[in-house]
Design an enzyme around this catalytic site. Structure first.
Site, PDB file in Angstrom:
ATOM      1  N   LYS A  14      -6.918  -0.962  10.496  1.00 46.22           N
ATOM      2  CA  LYS A  14      -8.207  -1.389  11.057  1.00 46.22           C
ATOM      3  C   LYS A  14      -8.075  -1.938  12.471  1.00 46.22           C
ATOM      4  O   LYS A  14      -8.912  -1.667  13.336  1.00 46.22           O
ATOM      5  CB  LYS A  14      -8.858  -2.424  10.151  1.00 46.22           C
ATOM      6  CG  LYS A  14      -7.962  -3.612   9.827  1.00 46.22           C
ATOM      7  CD  LYS A  14      -8.591  -4.506   8.794  1.00 46.22           C
ATOM      8  CE  LYS A  14      -7.589  -5.575   8.339  1.00 46.22           C
ATOM      9  NZ  LYS A  14      -6.541  -5.011   7.470  1.00 46.22           N
ATOM     10  N   VAL A  27       0.830  -1.205   0.000  1.00 46.80           N
ATOM     11  CA  VAL A  27       0.000   0.000   0.000  1.00 46.80           C
ATOM     12  C   VAL A  27       0.865   1.255   0.000  1.00 46.80           C
ATOM     13  O   VAL A  27       0.635   2.187  -0.788  1.00 46.80           O
ATOM     14  CB  VAL A  27      -0.947   0.008   1.214  1.00 46.80           C
ATOM     15  CG1 VAL A  27      -1.742   1.316   1.271  1.00 46.80           C
ATOM     16  CG2 VAL A  27      -1.905  -1.180   1.141  1.00 46.80           C
ATOM     17  N   LYS A  56     -13.245  -4.518  11.366  1.00 45.63           N
ATOM     18  CA  LYS A  56     -14.000  -3.602  10.510  1.00 45.63           C
ATOM     19  C   LYS A  56     -15.415  -3.405  11.030  1.00 45.63           C
ATOM     20  O   LYS A  56     -15.967  -2.299  10.972  1.00 45.63           O
ATOM     21  CB  LYS A  56     -14.006  -4.137   9.081  1.00 45.63           C
ATOM     22  CG  LYS A  56     -12.612  -4.184   8.458  1.00 45.63           C
ATOM     23  CD  LYS A  56     -12.585  -4.944   7.150  1.00 45.63           C
ATOM     24  CE  LYS A  56     -11.171  -5.014   6.587  1.00 45.63           C
ATOM     25  NZ  LYS A  56     -11.092  -5.805   5.337  1.00 45.63           N
ATOM     26  N   ARG A 115      11.492  -0.594   7.469  1.00 42.54           N
ATOM     27  CA  ARG A 115      12.324  -1.484   8.277  1.00 42.54           C
ATOM     28  C   ARG A 115      13.589  -1.893   7.548  1.00 42.54           C
ATOM     29  O   ARG A 115      14.619  -2.118   8.170  1.00 42.54           O
ATOM     30  CB  ARG A 115      11.522  -2.729   8.664  1.00 42.54           C
ATOM     31  CG  ARG A 115      10.473  -2.492   9.726  1.00 42.54           C
ATOM     32  CD  ARG A 115       9.792  -3.777  10.141  1.00 42.54           C
ATOM     33  NE  ARG A 115       9.101  -4.427   9.035  1.00 42.54           N
ATOM     34  CZ  ARG A 115       8.512  -5.612   9.102  1.00 42.54           C
ATOM     35  NH1 ARG A 115       8.552  -6.304  10.229  1.00 42.54           N
ATOM     36  NH2 ARG A 115       7.879  -6.124   8.065  1.00 42.54           N
ATOM     37  N   ARG A 116      13.507  -2.007   6.210  1.00 44.75           N
ATOM     38  CA  ARG A 116      14.664  -2.450   5.414  1.00 44.75           C
ATOM     39  C   ARG A 116      15.077  -1.339   4.439  1.00 44.75           C
ATOM     40  O   ARG A 116      14.570  -1.279   3.318  1.00 44.75           O
ATOM     41  CB  ARG A 116      14.318  -3.733   4.664  1.00 44.75           C
ATOM     42  CG  ARG A 116      14.040  -4.908   5.600  1.00 44.75           C
ATOM     43  CD  ARG A 116      13.789  -6.193   4.819  1.00 44.75           C
ATOM     44  NE  ARG A 116      12.570  -6.125   4.024  1.00 44.75           N
ATOM     45  CZ  ARG A 116      11.362  -6.409   4.504  1.00 44.75           C
ATOM     46  NH1 ARG A 116      11.211  -6.778   5.767  1.00 44.75           N
ATOM     47  NH2 ARG A 116      10.308  -6.344   3.724  1.00 44.75           N
ATOM     48  N   ILE A 118     -13.500   1.311  -1.516  1.00 43.90           N
ATOM     49  CA  ILE A 118     -14.926   1.645  -1.447  1.00 43.90           C
ATOM     50  C   ILE A 118     -15.139   2.832  -0.513  1.00 43.90           C
ATOM     51  O   ILE A 118     -14.791   2.768   0.665  1.00 43.90           O
ATOM     52  CB  ILE A 118     -15.749   0.448  -0.933  1.00 43.90           C
ATOM     53  CG1 ILE A 118     -15.502  -0.790  -1.793  1.00 43.90           C
ATOM     54  CG2 ILE A 118     -17.237   0.793  -0.902  1.00 43.90           C
ATOM     55  CD1 ILE A 118     -16.140  -2.043  -1.245  1.00 43.90           C
ATOM     56  N   GLY A 130      -5.858  -4.649  -1.736  1.00 41.86           N
ATOM     57  CA  GLY A 130      -4.896  -4.457  -2.820  1.00 41.86           C
ATOM     58  C   GLY A 130      -4.205  -3.121  -2.699  1.00 41.86           C
ATOM     59  O   GLY A 130      -4.741  -2.164  -2.123  1.00 41.86           O
ATOM     60  N   GLU A 174     -10.376   6.092   6.113  1.00 38.48           N
ATOM     61  CA  GLU A 174     -11.262   5.483   5.115  1.00 38.48           C
ATOM     62  C   GLU A 174     -10.749   4.125   4.649  1.00 38.48           C
ATOM     63  O   GLU A 174     -11.526   3.190   4.441  1.00 38.48           O
ATOM     64  CB  GLU A 174     -11.403   6.415   3.904  1.00 38.48           C
ATOM     65  CG  GLU A 174     -12.334   5.910   2.823  1.00 38.48           C
ATOM     66  CD  GLU A 174     -13.788   5.896   3.269  1.00 38.48           C
ATOM     67  OE1 GLU A 174     -14.355   4.782   3.380  1.00 38.48           O
ATOM     68  OE2 GLU A 174     -14.345   6.970   3.519  1.00 38.48           O
ATOM     69  N   GLY A 204      -2.680 -15.424  -4.594  1.00 34.95           N
ATOM     70  CA  GLY A 204      -2.270 -14.268  -3.816  1.00 34.95           C
ATOM     71  C   GLY A 204      -3.383 -13.588  -3.041  1.00 34.95           C
ATOM     72  O   GLY A 204      -3.168 -12.541  -2.427  1.00 34.95           O
TER      73      GLY A 204
END
Length: 429
Positions: free
Chosen positions: A106, A16, A206, A47-48, A137, A305, A130, A188
């Site tokens: 969340k 993300v 949620k 972190r990396r 959505i 996603g 959001e 995936g």
């Protein structure tokens, strides 16, 4: 337009976060026009640091997230690292040092939303999230703003794409749970450890957020009844089809009929094929809202996603930056009703119960007597005998969960009942 840019700190640069950075760069002119000032990515905490991140200046990358949010010149912190800590501490630090926050977390909002909102209000900053509920959505803003003048009575939805993909595959192909999960993993959609999804933890977080916003009350993750979907079988889908239904993992938040309490729950349920949620396929999400004045509303789209979730994050970023320029803040926590969250035992719904029974006279009468003794009214009964094995499928009228639990416990004690094959709630009627 103001020429001095608003500075953004990005915490996390995974699936993300990298999409957030990409959109900020590629859509910079459009974002500036919509906000009224340019936005500048001022730092990225990871972190990396050695990992190559296309499109991101290595000079912006740091492993010291605390120092980044303490800088004092940061206007907005975007948190997409997830989890409770260090995310919670970093968000609190951001407020203390003058930054508003956009989060996709969340679990954190469900657990500590009240404390985070209180900190945001204390420091005069925004907290937007959001992306925490249903990916791309638009849902939280419509509930919190567009429907602010209405009374929401029920929110019911599919808020986890992994579980919907698995159940949809079981429904459409006849696959078993494990087979459908294996395909979801290969494509995936499912994590290597799918527990958070298939056991309902993700959806429960949620649901807590949705209940709090919809009913203007305090709802925490611990308030949400949670039941996973790992026990759903092909036989459940076969029974659902005989009723003109399918099976979905639903998050349901509703106001009690008397108006004095609310409930929040996550569990598999049969839902009629003519209900809008029944047609949600694959890894998509959808939320069905029932409001007093607006009536029935449906929100549908990709619920996870990188790019879809980043879209929601950027929408919040634009809103928060506009507030910053206007020296204002957007809607904060609204828990004025202080409605209690009722336990699952008080929830009233219909049930589909499948029983393995002895093939002899009088069984149905015994079963019907147990239902009557516990105040659970029967709607339909279907009897069948196959290969010497007898079964009863009972569909009830609406009954309280506690009454149904007592009924099933009593049924298990009957000599003529050899087992309770499945129990599933029936929703959306």
């Amino acid at each position: 337009m103001r020429t001095r840019p608003l500075k953004v700190a990005l915490l996390g640069c995974g699936v993300v976060g990298s999409e957030v950075a990409r959109i900020m760069t590629t859509h910079a002119e459009d974002l500036a026009a919509r906000i009224g000032a340019p936005v500048e990515l001022a730092g990225v905490a990871v972190r990396r640091p050695s990992k190559v991140r296309e499109g991101i200046d290595p000079a912006l990358v740091t492993t010291d997230a605390t120092a980044l949010v303490k800088r004092g010149d940061i206007d907005v912190v975007v948190e997409v690292i997830g989890g409770i800590e260090p995310a919670r501490g970093l968000i609190m630090t951001a407020f203390e040092h003058g930054a508003s926050v956009v989060s996709a977390n969340k679990a954190l909002i469900a657990q500590d939303g009240a404390a985070l909102h209180a900190a945001a209000e204390e420091h005069g900053k925004d907290l937007y999230y959001e992306a925490a509920v249903a990916g791309a959505i638009p849902l939280i803003r419509p509930l919190r703003e567009s429907l602010a003048g209405d009374k929401i009575n029920r929110v019911m939805g599919i808020v986890n794409g992994t579980t919907n993909f698995i159940l949809d595959k079981m429904d459409s192909t006849g696959a078993g749970y494990q087979e459908a999960l294996d395909e979801a993993t290969a494509l995936g959609y499912a994590e290597a450890d799918p527990t958070a999804d298939v056991e309902g933890f993700d959806a429960a977080a949620k649901a807590a957020i949705l209940a709090g916003i919809s009913f203007h009350t305090r709802a925490r993750l611990d308030d949400v009844y949670r039941e996973g979907m790992t026990e759903v079988t092909a036989a459940d889908f076969a029974s659902a089809k005989e009723m003109g239904c399918t099976v979905k993992l639903l998050a349901i938040c509703e106001r009690a009929a008397h108006g004095g309490s609310v409930t929040a729950r996550v569990h598999p349920a049969m839902i009629p094929l003519d209900h809008p949620l029944a047609s949600v396929r694959g890894a998509y999400n959808a939320v069905f809202v029932e409001a007093e004045a607006a009536g029935q509303l449906m929100f549908y789209g990709p619920g996870a996603g990188g790019a879809p979730t980043a879209s929601a994050v950027l929408g919040d970023l634009v809103a928060v930056c506009r507030n910053k320029l206007g020296e204002a803040t957007g809607p904060g926590d609204s828990a004025y009703t202080q409605l209690p969250v009722s336990p699952m035992g008080e929830v009233v719904t219909r049930y589909h119960i499948s029983l393995d029974v002895a093939d002899k006279p009088g069984v149905l009468a015994q079963v019907a007597t147990v239902f009557a003794e516990h105040g659970v009214s029967i709607d339909t009964v279907r009897q069948s005998v196959k290969d010497g094995e007898a079964s009863l499928v009972v569909v009830t009228h609406r009954a309280a969960d506690a009454a149904l639990t007592g009924t099933v416990d009593a049924l298990r004690k009957l000599d003529t009942v050899r087992g309770v094959a499945s129990i599933m709630r029936v929703e959306g009627e």
